[in-house]
Enzyme design. Sequence first.
Site, PDB file in Angstrom:
ATOM      1  N   GLY A 116      -4.045   0.867  -1.037  1.00  0.00           N
ATOM      2  CA  GLY A 116      -2.644   0.572  -1.276  1.00  0.00           C
ATOM      3  C   GLY A 116      -1.823   0.888  -0.039  1.00  0.00           C
ATOM      4  O   GLY A 116      -2.257   1.641   0.846  1.00  0.00           O
ATOM      5  N   CYS A 117      -0.624   0.324   0.031  1.00  0.00           N
ATOM      6  CA  CYS A 117       0.217   0.532   1.215  1.00  0.00           C
ATOM      7  C   CYS A 117       0.692   1.977   1.310  1.00  0.00           C
ATOM      8  O   CYS A 117       0.559   2.620   2.361  1.00  0.00           O
ATOM      9  CB  CYS A 117       1.395  -0.435   1.204  1.00  0.00           C
ATOM     10  SG  CYS A 117       2.336  -0.472  -0.338  1.00  0.00           S
ATOM     11  N   TYR A 118       1.239   2.520   0.220  1.00  0.00           N
ATOM     12  CA  TYR A 118       1.670   3.918   0.236  1.00  0.00           C
ATOM     13  C   TYR A 118       0.499   4.870   0.509  1.00  0.00           C
ATOM     14  O   TYR A 118       0.621   5.787   1.327  1.00  0.00           O
ATOM     15  CB  TYR A 118       2.314   4.299  -1.099  1.00  0.00           C
ATOM     16  CG  TYR A 118       3.635   3.663  -1.418  1.00  0.00           C
ATOM     17  CD1 TYR A 118       4.776   3.902  -0.649  1.00  0.00           C
ATOM     18  CD2 TYR A 118       3.776   2.836  -2.538  1.00  0.00           C
ATOM     19  CE1 TYR A 118       5.999   3.347  -0.972  1.00  0.00           C
ATOM     20  CE2 TYR A 118       4.995   2.278  -2.868  1.00  0.00           C
ATOM     21  CZ  TYR A 118       6.106   2.523  -2.093  1.00  0.00           C
ATOM     22  OH  TYR A 118       7.320   1.973  -2.418  1.00  0.00           O
ATOM     23  N   THR A 120      -2.204   4.374   2.171  1.00  0.00           N
ATOM     24  CA  THR A 120      -2.641   4.295   3.564  1.00  0.00           C
ATOM     25  C   THR A 120      -1.875   5.304   4.414  1.00  0.00           C
ATOM     26  O   THR A 120      -2.458   6.038   5.217  1.00  0.00           O
ATOM     27  CB  THR A 120      -2.454   2.872   4.116  1.00  0.00           C
ATOM     28  OG1 THR A 120      -3.291   1.962   3.383  1.00  0.00           O
ATOM     29  CG2 THR A 120      -2.827   2.798   5.593  1.00  0.00           C
TER      30      THR A 120
END
Length: 310
Positions: A116-118, A120
């Site tokens: 996921g972006c968060y 990462t």
Amino acid sequence: MKPKIFIDGEHGTTGLQIRTRMAGRDDVELLSIPEAERRNARLREDLLNSADVAILCLPDDAARQAVEMLAGNDTVRVIDTSTAHRTAEGWAYGFAEMDKAQAGKIRASRRVANPGCYPTGAIGLIRPLRRAGILPSGHPVTVNAVSGYTGGGKQMIAQMEDPGHAEAITAPHFLYGLPLKHKHVPEMKMHGLLDRAPIFSPSVGRFPQGMIVQVPLFLDDLSGDASLESIHAALADHYAGQEIVEVVGLDRSAALARIDATELADTDRMKLFVFGSKGGSAVNLVALLDNLGKGASGAAVQNMDLMLSA
């Protein structure tokens, strides 16, 4: 023969970004399903099973269904950009810089879960300190973050960009995930090597792409003689020798007056900062990335290239 790539869900935000990143490449063959046929299960199953690499840009349940369509097929390799398999046994976690050996694990795997972006940003900050023995496994970690609105997909993009939308969002910035049960927390805990789930507070700003993730820490609560310098050194050592994640020097960080969440928009890189004062009692760890770049589509293409290089 060129490897065949099928983006299942190519008409969604992540899928479109992946296609953009692959535009002009002549080393792969893209298999495509017309948007009008995207609900044609037979055609979709045929394309999935014809690919060398299938990139799933789908909701969780649809991603699980796609994997079931590949049951018994040992030739197709899968990159899943959903949350469905990020903590699942048998799936490599697709954050290539997470550890020195992670790129090799991705290269050798048949099943890769895109982060996921968060997570990462959060894992990028937390895991090196766990590996270095600075951050105790049971530490009460908090993760505060803001993302560009494209992370919410087509519906949120329409809500943000169309004032006439029935559910238009007019706020310049809003907090969500208020019950503290966000779907990204399990992967933060697992791949951050934490024994207790972090408190995660996500928010969205009125900008399309970009992200800031913050992990504040009191030095007295950490192991050993933790300091601004030792924490920065641990991060710098962890990410030495690669080009995607940059650990910004302490002098450069100290000279900054602000951090712009959109600085790395349209890139596939990530910057990490350690903020604080020499001799101070606390630090604020900050990750800067594009929520659709290193936080999604950029990572998927990076993982695809690693798998094709095996």
